[in-house]
Design an enzyme around this catalytic site. Structure first.
Site, mmCIF file in Angstrom:
data_model
loop_
_atom_site.group_PDB
_atom_site.id
_atom_site.type_symbol
_atom_site.label_atom_id
_atom_site.label_comp_id
_atom_site.label_asym_id
_atom_site.label_seq_id
_atom_site.Cartn_x
_atom_site.Cartn_y
_atom_site.Cartn_z
ATOM 1 N N PRO A 2 -2.893 10.813 4.206
ATOM 2 C CG PRO A 2 -1.392 12.147 3.035
ATOM 3 C CD PRO A 2 -2.696 11.434 2.892
ATOM 4 C CD GLU A 3 -4.180 8.623 10.042
ATOM 5 O OE1 GLU A 3 -4.124 8.754 11.276
ATOM 6 O OE2 GLU A 3 -4.415 7.521 9.497
ATOM 7 C CG HIS A 98 0.648 11.538 -11.817
ATOM 8 N ND1 HIS A 98 -0.281 11.179 -12.774
ATOM 9 C CD2 HIS A 98 1.359 10.408 -11.528
ATOM 10 C CE1 HIS A 98 -0.155 9.888 -13.039
ATOM 11 N NE2 HIS A 98 0.835 9.401 -12.303
ATOM 12 N NE ARG A 118 -4.421 6.345 -5.632
ATOM 13 C CZ ARG A 118 -4.300 5.569 -4.567
ATOM 14 N NH1 ARG A 118 -4.925 5.887 -3.442
ATOM 15 N NH2 ARG A 118 -3.570 4.480 -4.605
#
Length: 292
Positions: A2-3, A98, A118
């Site tokens: 994400p930016e 998760h 992740r």
């Protein structure tokens, strides 16, 4: 990863849903999610429990929430990494596969969940800069402001950009020079500016540097308006919704597709373990360099 637009979408959601609420209970379900907390998960939970969350802030790709009620000068900082999600969920909603950290609140309403497939992202409670009204954590105080910040200095950035001995895309990704711009929006800003990613910064004119900054602001503002860019289900806002700017990208991810300006097929080149997308006609390779 994400930016700026994607992180700003999440920040706005947090500001809307958790500001002013007091933490009743903290569950750390995976220790890696709080690996940046030096004293570990128990310390992380203890420092948060009983605190009242302030209005979420952002510096580039980092988020933080100032804390009140457990002593002054601390903030909850978060980085989404490649797959991190901060979700505001009703307690009745089943746990995500998760789910890494859960914050419950004294009002019994929606809880805050940190989900990370992740586990590259993470949360921590950190000391903030002394006297800083925004509660900026010390670990990110060196990061430059981003171009959508009202206190960003356009003139100083343009001068610093032209003075650096590097290439233009490297400069755009330098978080000490300008924050929040990542691979996607760098390629988009360069396409709009007709600049090749390998163009030496010293060769930019003042108008070109100003135009590049303006285009970076423009493309990120446009992305923000539609919730950011989502290529898969990993990036979502606090309500679990994806962004739609991927439909409007002009360069990034469009290899072999026609340039929307001149019709030449967009190329992809390997660059610093990433990819750069550009139009070979609109964004000419610098004469001093070859390839790509």
């Amino acid at each position: 990863m994400p930016e700026l637009p994607e992180v700003e979408v999440v920040r706005r959601g947090l500001a809307n849903w958790v500001a002013g609420r007091t933490v009743a209970d903290v569950q750390v379900l995976h220790p890696r999610a709080v690996r940046r907390q030096p004293a570990g998960a128990a310390d992380f939970a203890a420092r948060l429990t009983g605190t009242t969350l302030g209005t979420a802030q952002r510096r580039g790709k980092y988020l933080w929430v100032p804390l009140a009620g457990s002593g002054t000068g601390f903030s909850l900082i978060g980085h989404l990494g490649m797959s991190g999600q901060l979700l505001v969920q009703d307690p009745s909603v089943p746990d995500e596969t998760h789910l890494r950290v859960r914050l419950r609140f004294t009002d019994g309403g929606r809880e805050l969940r940190f989900v990370d497939q992740r586990t590259f992202g993470g949360l921590a409670v950190e000391e903030a800069e002394d006297g800083d009204p925004e509660g900026t954590p010390l670990s990110i105080a060196h990061i430059a402001r981003d171009p959508l910040d009202p206190r960003f200095d356009d003139t100083a950035f343009a001068a610093a950009l032209r003075a650096k001995r590097t290439t233009v895309k490297r400069a755009l990704l330098d978080q000490t020079l300008i924050s929040g711009v990542g691979n996607i929006y760098a390629d988009e800003a360069l396409w709009r500016s007709r600049l090749h990613y390998d163009r030496p910064t010293a060769t930019l004119t003042r108008p070109q540097a100003a135009e590049l900054l303006a285009n970076a602001c423009e493309v990120m503002t446009a992305a923000l308006a539609v919730g950011g860019t989502s290529f898969d289900s990993l990036y979502v806002n606090v309500n679990g919704e994806s962004g739609y700017f991927s439909r409007d990208l002009d360069a990034y991810g469009r290899e072999h597709e026609p340039c929307r300006r001149c019709g030449t097929p967009i190329r992809r080149a390997a660059w610093m373990n990433r990819s750069s997308y550009f139009c070979p006609r609109c964004q000419r390779v610098p004469r001093a360099r070859s390839g790509g």
